[in-house]
Design an enzyme around this catalytic site. Structure first.
Site, PDB file in Angstrom:
ATOM      1  N   GLY A 316       0.820  -1.211   0.000  1.00 43.36           N
ATOM      2  CA  GLY A 316       0.000   0.000   0.000  1.00 43.36           C
ATOM      3  C   GLY A 316       0.851   1.256   0.000  1.00 43.36           C
ATOM      4  N   VAL A 367      -4.273 -10.906   6.332  1.00 48.26           N
ATOM      5  CA  VAL A 367      -4.114 -10.825   7.789  1.00 48.26           C
ATOM      6  C   VAL A 367      -5.290 -11.445   8.527  1.00 48.26           C
ATOM      7  CG1 VAL A 367      -2.612  -8.805   7.709  1.00 48.26           C
ATOM      8  CG2 VAL A 367      -5.095  -8.487   7.834  1.00 48.26           C
ATOM      9  N   LYS A 392      -9.534   1.528   4.510  1.00 43.58           N
ATOM     10  CA  LYS A 392      -9.525   2.907   5.010  1.00 43.58           C
ATOM     11  C   LYS A 392     -10.521   3.849   4.352  1.00 43.58           C
ATOM     12  CE  LYS A 392      -5.960   4.498   1.793  1.00 43.58           C
ATOM     13  NZ  LYS A 392      -4.677   5.168   1.640  1.00 43.58           N
ATOM     14  N   LYS A 434      -9.110   9.369  12.309  1.00 40.48           N
ATOM     15  CA  LYS A 434     -10.540   9.036  12.270  1.00 40.48           C
ATOM     16  C   LYS A 434     -10.944   8.096  13.396  1.00 40.48           C
ATOM     17  CE  LYS A 434     -10.931   9.859   7.308  1.00 40.48           C
ATOM     18  NZ  LYS A 434      -9.612  10.514   7.207  1.00 40.48           N
ATOM     19  N   ASN A 473      -4.711  12.693   7.165  1.00 41.20           N
ATOM     20  CA  ASN A 473      -4.685  12.381   5.735  1.00 41.20           C
ATOM     21  C   ASN A 473      -3.265  12.467   5.189  1.00 41.20           C
ATOM     22  OD1 ASN A 473      -7.766  12.423   4.947  1.00 41.20           O
ATOM     23  ND2 ASN A 473      -7.426  14.120   6.350  1.00 41.20           N
ATOM     24  N   VAL A 481      -7.431  13.256  -1.449  1.00 40.99           N
ATOM     25  CA  VAL A 481      -8.263  14.250  -2.124  1.00 40.99           C
ATOM     26  C   VAL A 481      -7.492  15.026  -3.197  1.00 40.99           C
ATOM     27  CG1 VAL A 481      -7.810  16.098  -0.448  1.00 40.99           C
ATOM     28  CG2 VAL A 481      -9.950  16.083  -1.711  1.00 40.99           C
TER      29      VAL A 481
END
Length: 651
Positions: A316, A367, A392, A434, A473, A481
């Site tokens: 990732g 996982v 996410k 978050k 972020n 974004v």
């Protein structure tokens, strides 16, 4: 036959099949042709010198006639051209080195001819050449050869830039780096910029020019002063300004419809002749108020060097950067685990090329499957686990909560339990802002994982240190974004913002991963490390600035649409809950948040119920139990809001 070949070759060089001239496609003149041109220049210079000398009423020596002198002088010059390799450089790219070669060649030829003349005089009593004639001839030959190269260079520059739109720019600063970039603009052929001048931030220069360009003082009248000069953009060189100063300048420049460019210090240019490749438009990432991070490499090296490191979610955006950074600390082995086949394969190709000295193992695994993960722990003596595997995307997870529970919670439980069982030294979990007072399933699932890790640390009798890192972020990560806005602007809009007042914290991927590595050195177990995310950014302002940086006008060229908050989304992200205690650490950008750990038995019982509900796809019961485990979890703009209403009514 040769004449026919010459005609065909000439046609290929000068003409396309559609009869359009294509001189621009001629790559370079052959060396033999350069020699012939230079020799013709010598002959021309000889007759011009002879014409000048004839009008001075001088008497020439009669040893050689006019044509014999011409041939003799031409042969000497021809020999010196070979000696100094004046023909070796491309005429269109002539430099000072080439000019010096021509000067030395002409001077050497004149000196040789004078020596021959005096040598002949010693044997015969007669001289061959007039010394003034040789000097004048050398000067004229040099001037003609120089002018020829300037003419070719100018013609080539004109032809290559014909039809190319150029931006007239000012370079910010008058230091060595700024002047070097200005020089690159002046001498480069294929580039999109014209040097309009320099900008001084401190001193006012009245009559001084640099490279023939004026110097403007940056003051309150700056933009009015440069208006008559038809400037299209500003070029920031290096890191002369901090981010706040840069933002103020960019905002003012955008109001004047100026484009903003950035160029690194010329010593960092990979190709010094590639102006277009090194001068690029400023990106929004460059304008976020971030400050450089200073790492304690010695501590990171100590706990990574010569150890086996497992990174989950290694393919990732966050996990792969952790892998890259870990690779610099000479680990014994790096285990890269991910369930995404293609990204894992691509990462393997990259790392084996960039870090051939590092021992890697790329593991395709999930996982959620404890037995598969346990095989990894059994076969390797793992010292450190960086757990970055997670789902996410908030709206997607809100619609598919079972997957978040199984990956974010149960996957973390599997890895944490195995880390304790196999006596891993450190378990570093990557969490998110978050997870603080979550309003969506994704944030709640990450908070549940934090709770379990803290509880396990609190009651575990092993040596494993469980550490949690939490940040907001990440710029450039999947789903971020900024790439999303860039794509919308590229496609002509509209740019979609969920709410006019929504704000977010931002951090770059390398920055976030550096702090993850640093936090791993600090933890004694059970802490949540919170990163300094800088100032929050209003997303509406971000969208407007990105549109302006693209040379467009918001709401005129690109529309901005407010589409409403997505399921589970909240206006303001938080990094700390109200109950958390925050303590400083020895690193200025990392704070230590201490939450009260819950009973491991209580947490485990709830997770078992949540897991059972997930197995049966009973979303409502599963989310209701998740709200018990994470009591601060209050759904917003979500189908699960009724659970909060029911809970409040029961209270």
């Amino acid at each position: 036959m040769k004449w026919r070949y010459f005609k065909i070759r000439a046609r290929q060089i000068l003409w396309n099949e559609d009869n359009r001239v294509r001189i621009r496609n001629l790559n370079y003149l052959p060396r033999w042709l350069v020699l012939i041109i230079d020799l013709a220049t010598v002959v021309f210079s000889f007759f011009m010198t002879f014409f000048i000398a004839s009008n001075l009423n001088v008497s020439f020596y009669n040893v050689l006639n006019l044509w014999e002198e011409c041939v003799f002088i031409s042969l000497i010059y021809f020999s010196s051209f070979f000696l100094f390799s004046t023909y070796a450089g491309l005429i269109r790219h002539s430099t000072f080195v080439d000019i010096f070669k021509i000067a030395f060649s002409c001077g050497f030829s004149a000196f040789s001819l004078a020596a021959i003349s005096y040598g002949y005089y010693l044997f015969s009593g007669s001289k061959i050449f007039l010394i003034p004639f040789l000097i004048i001839n050398a000067v004229i030959t040099f001037a003609c050869m120089l002018m020829l190269r300037i003419l070719v260079k100018s013609l080539y520059s004109y032809m290559t830039n014909m039809g190319r739109k150029k931006h007239r720019v000012l370079i910010l600063g008058v230091n060595d780096d700024a002047i070097a970039v200005g020089e690159a603009l002046s001498i480069s052929d294929r580039q999109n910029f014209v040097l309009g001048g320099f900008v001084s931030f401190k001193k006012r220069y009245q009559k001084i020019k640099i490279q023939g360009a004026p110097i403007f003082k940056y003051d309150e009248h700056f933009f009015e002063t440069i208006a008559p000069y038809k400037i299209n953009g500003l070029v920031m060189v290096g890191d002369q300004m901090n981010v706040s100063e840069k933002n103020r300048l960019v905002d003012l420049a955008l109001e004047q419809n100026l484009r903003i460019y950035h160029a690194p210090s010329i010593t960092k240019w990979e190709n010094e002749s590639d102006v277009n490749g090194n001068i690029k438009e400023v990106q929004i990432e460059d304008l976020l108020e971030r400050h450089p991070i200073n790492l304690d490499d010695s501590q990171i090296h100590h706990y990574i060097n010569n150890k086996t490191i497992l990174i989950t979610g290694g393919a990732g955006s966050i996990g792969s950067e952790i892998v890259r950074q870990v690779s610099h600390y000479q680990p014994k082995k790096v285990l890269v685990l991910d369930q995404a086949e293609s990204p894992l394969h691509n990462l393997e190709l990259e790392l084996r090329k960039d870090h051939p000295e590092v021992s890697y193992e790329f593991i395709l695994a999930d996982v959620r499957k404890k037995s598969r993960i346990e095989e990894v722990f059994k076969s390797e003596s793992i010292a450190v686990v960086f757990h970055a595997a997670a789902y996410k995307h908030v709206p997607l997870i809100e619609r598919n909560p079972t997957e978040a529970v199984q990956v974010n919670i149960l996957g973390t439980v599997n890895l944490a339990d195995l880390s304790a069982e196999y006596r891993v030294d450190r378990f570093v979990m990557v969490s998110t802002d978050k997870a603080v007072n979550p309003t969506n399933v994704m944030g709640a699932s990450k908070r549940a994982a934090e709770i379990y890790v803290q509880s396990l640390m609190n009651e575990s009798e092993g040596d494993t240190k469980f550490i949690t890192t939490r940040f907001g972020n990440v710029l450039g990560s999947n789903g971020s974004v900024i790439p999303y806005f860039k794509e919308q602007i590229k496609n002509g809009g509209p740019v979609t913002v969920t709410h006019e007042n929504i704000i977010r914290y931002f951090m770059t991927i390398p920055e976030a991963c550096q702090l993850v590595l640093q936090a791993g050195t600090m933890g004694q177990g059970g802490e949540v490390f919170v990163f300094d995310m800088g100032k929050p950014v209003r997303i509406m302002d971000l969208a407007r600035k990105m549109i302006k940086l693209s040379g467009l006008e918001p709401d005129r060229d690109i529309k901005i649409s407010v589409i409403g908050l997505r399921p589970g989304e909240k206006l303001y992200e938080e990094l700390l809950s109200n109950e958390a205690t925050t303590l400083p650490t020895h690193h200025s950008k990392i704070l230590r948040a201490i939450d009260h750990a819950q009973s491991l038995e209580h947490v485990m019982n709830l997770i078992i119920e949540i897991a059972a509900a997930a197995e049966q796809s009973n979303d409502i019961f599963m989310i209701s139990k998740l709200k018990v485990l994470v009591p601060e979890f209050k759904s917003e703009n979500s189908v699960y809001e009724f659970l909060d209403i029911r809970t409040n009514s029961e209270d």
